[in-house]
Design a protein around this motif. Structure first.
Motif, short mmCIF file in Angstrom:
data_model
loop_
_atom_site.label_atom_id
_atom_site.label_comp_id
_atom_site.label_asym_id
_atom_site.label_seq_id
_atom_site.Cartn_x
_atom_site.Cartn_y
_atom_site.Cartn_z
N ASP A 23 0.81 -1.12 0.00
CA ASP A 23 -0.12 0.12 0.06
C ASP A 23 1.06 1.23 0.11
N GLY A 24 1.12 1.79 -1.35
CA GLY A 24 2.02 2.99 -1.12
C GLY A 24 3.55 2.65 -1.11
N PRO A 25 4.35 3.72 -0.96
CA PRO A 25 5.86 3.33 -0.94
C PRO A 25 6.46 2.55 0.27
N THR A 26 7.31 1.62 0.06
CA THR A 26 7.86 1.04 1.11
C THR A 26 8.68 1.61 1.97
N CYS A 27 9.82 2.42 1.55
CA CYS A 27 10.77 3.24 2.17
C CYS A 27 10.31 4.32 3.27
N HIS A 28 10.88 4.49 4.51
CA HIS A 28 10.46 5.50 5.36
C HIS A 28 10.91 6.91 4.69
N THR A 29 11.71 6.84 3.71
CA THR A 29 11.98 8.08 2.94
C THR A 29 10.89 8.55 1.95
N GLY A 30 9.85 7.82 1.61
CA GLY A 30 9.01 7.92 0.69
C GLY A 30 9.01 7.37 -0.66
N THR A 31 10.00 6.59 -0.56
CA THR A 31 10.56 6.06 -1.98
C THR A 31 9.96 4.66 -2.27
N ASP A 32 9.78 4.02 -3.41
CA ASP A 32 9.11 2.79 -3.57
C ASP A 32 9.81 1.67 -3.12
N THR A 33 11.00 1.65 -2.82
CA THR A 33 11.99 0.72 -2.47
C THR A 33 12.83 1.52 -1.51
N CYS A 34 13.50 0.43 -0.81
CA CYS A 34 14.61 1.00 0.13
C CYS A 34 15.67 1.14 -0.53
N TRP A 35 15.97 1.02 -1.83
CA TRP A 35 17.06 1.37 -2.75
C TRP A 35 16.69 2.49 -3.69
N GLY A 36 15.66 3.25 -3.42
CA GLY A 36 15.45 4.37 -4.12
C GLY A 36 14.88 4.28 -5.55
N GLU A 37 14.79 2.82 -5.87
CA GLU A 37 14.10 2.38 -7.38
C GLU A 37 12.69 2.63 -7.31
N GLU A 38 11.99 2.85 -8.33
CA GLU A 38 10.88 2.90 -8.71
C GLU A 38 9.99 1.62 -8.94
N ASN A 39 8.90 1.24 -8.22
CA ASN A 39 8.44 -0.07 -8.29
C ASN A 39 7.36 -0.12 -9.29
N THR A 40 8.06 -0.10 -10.71
CA THR A 40 7.07 -0.25 -11.65
C THR A 40 7.15 -1.68 -12.27
N SER A 41 5.96 -2.18 -12.86
CA SER A 41 5.96 -3.34 -13.58
C SER A 41 6.47 -3.32 -15.01
N ASN A 42 6.95 -4.31 -15.52
CA ASN A 42 7.23 -4.74 -16.61
C ASN A 42 6.25 -5.17 -17.51
N PRO A 43 5.41 -4.47 -18.23
CA PRO A 43 4.48 -4.91 -19.16
C PRO A 43 4.61 -6.55 -19.77
N LEU A 44 5.79 -6.61 -20.17
CA LEU A 44 5.90 -8.14 -20.63
C LEU A 44 5.31 -9.17 -19.82
N LEU A 45 5.60 -8.80 -18.52
CA LEU A 45 5.21 -9.86 -17.52
C LEU A 45 3.71 -10.22 -17.57
N PHE A 46 2.80 -9.25 -18.06
CA PHE A 46 1.38 -9.71 -18.11
C PHE A 46 1.17 -10.49 -19.19
N LEU A 47 1.83 -10.71 -20.13
CA LEU A 47 1.72 -11.87 -21.16
C LEU A 47 1.71 -13.26 -20.41
N THR A 48 2.46 -13.44 -19.34
CA THR A 48 2.51 -14.70 -18.49
C THR A 48 1.12 -14.98 -17.81
N GLU A 49 0.48 -13.76 -17.25
CA GLU A 49 -0.82 -13.52 -16.63
C GLU A 49 -1.72 -13.78 -17.71
N LEU A 50 -1.68 -13.43 -18.73
CA LEU A 50 -2.84 -13.70 -19.74
C LEU A 50 -2.78 -15.12 -20.26
N GLN A 51 -1.41 -15.42 -20.42
CA GLN A 51 -1.45 -17.01 -20.81
C GLN A 51 -2.33 -17.83 -19.90
#
Length: 215
Positions: A86-114
């Motif tokens: 639910d929202g960012p994970t890090c206490h600093t307000g970033t998505d991860t504790c490594w400052g990365e954006e927690n975005t999904s790769n749309p290609l992963l949806f192909l497996t979900e669709l499959q």
């Protein structure tokens, strides 16, 4: 599931991974009590080494980690915790504790669709267009793939990128239905393409063709 809490003085590392994006969000530590509370509440709870107490991630910020699953590694002393954040994970307000954006790769949806199309093939629910395709048989499915491919070619030549995207999506969906009907998956095609990416793939045939000796 056996977890060896005693190996490291009562605590085990807990690697937190987004169940959807597959990104690693943070690293925390759990003792037996934190693990049991996590399982009971479905909200990830850690043992705070600095405060020397339990803390449920999000109890102050509202950014809970909603539990999907927990697996233990081969040595029974490290946890992989899959969550829906639910929202960012890090206490600093970033998505991860490594400052990365927690975005999904749309290609992963192909497996979900499959996986979704596989379930349609197994369950064959009434009123589903995918079910109708499977019932119509391989010839009709193949025809639909050809029709959608032609429409994609037309849009590529005369249409807009938006229209092309729409038609290619139709084509890809019907292609996955076709593969499923033949007992295959879209990952099989990805594996074939990966194999062909090797410079030595099909080298003998290509050399024979170049020399004019191919049979």
């Amino acid at each position: 599931m056996i977890i060896d809490f005693e190996k490291s003085g009562g605590l085990v590392p807990a690697i937190i991974q987004d169940a959807v994006t597959k990104n690693v969000l943070m690293l925390g530590y759990m003792n037996q009590e934190a693990y049991e509370k996590t399982m009971a509440t479905k909200k990830v709870t850690f043992w705070s080494r600095s405060r020397n107490c339990l803390w449920t991630k999000g109890e102050t910020s509202g950014n809970f980690l909603n539990l999907v699953s927990i697996n233990v590694d081969c040595d029974n002393d490290t946890l992989l915790v899959k969550v829906i954040p639910d929202g960012p994970t890090c206490h600093t307000g970033t998505d991860t504790c490594w400052g990365e954006e927690n975005t999904s790769n749309p290609l992963l949806f192909l497996t979900e669709l499959q996986d979704f199309i596989n379930r349609r093939h197994e369950e064959m629910p009434e009123g589903s267009y995918t079910t109708k395709l499977f019932k119509d048989g391989i010839k009709r499915i193949s025809q639909k793939v050809g029709e959608e491919a032609l429409e994609a070619v037309i849009e590529a030549c005369t249409g807009t990128n938006e229209q092309l995207s729409y038609e290619v999506s139709d084509m890809l969906y019907h292609l996955i239905v076709l593969l499923t009907s033949k007992g295959m998956r879209i990952e099989d095609i990805a594996a074939e393409l990966q194999k062909r990416h090797d410079p030595n793939w099909d080298k003998k045939r290509r050399e024979a063709k170049a020399q004019g000796t191919m049979k």
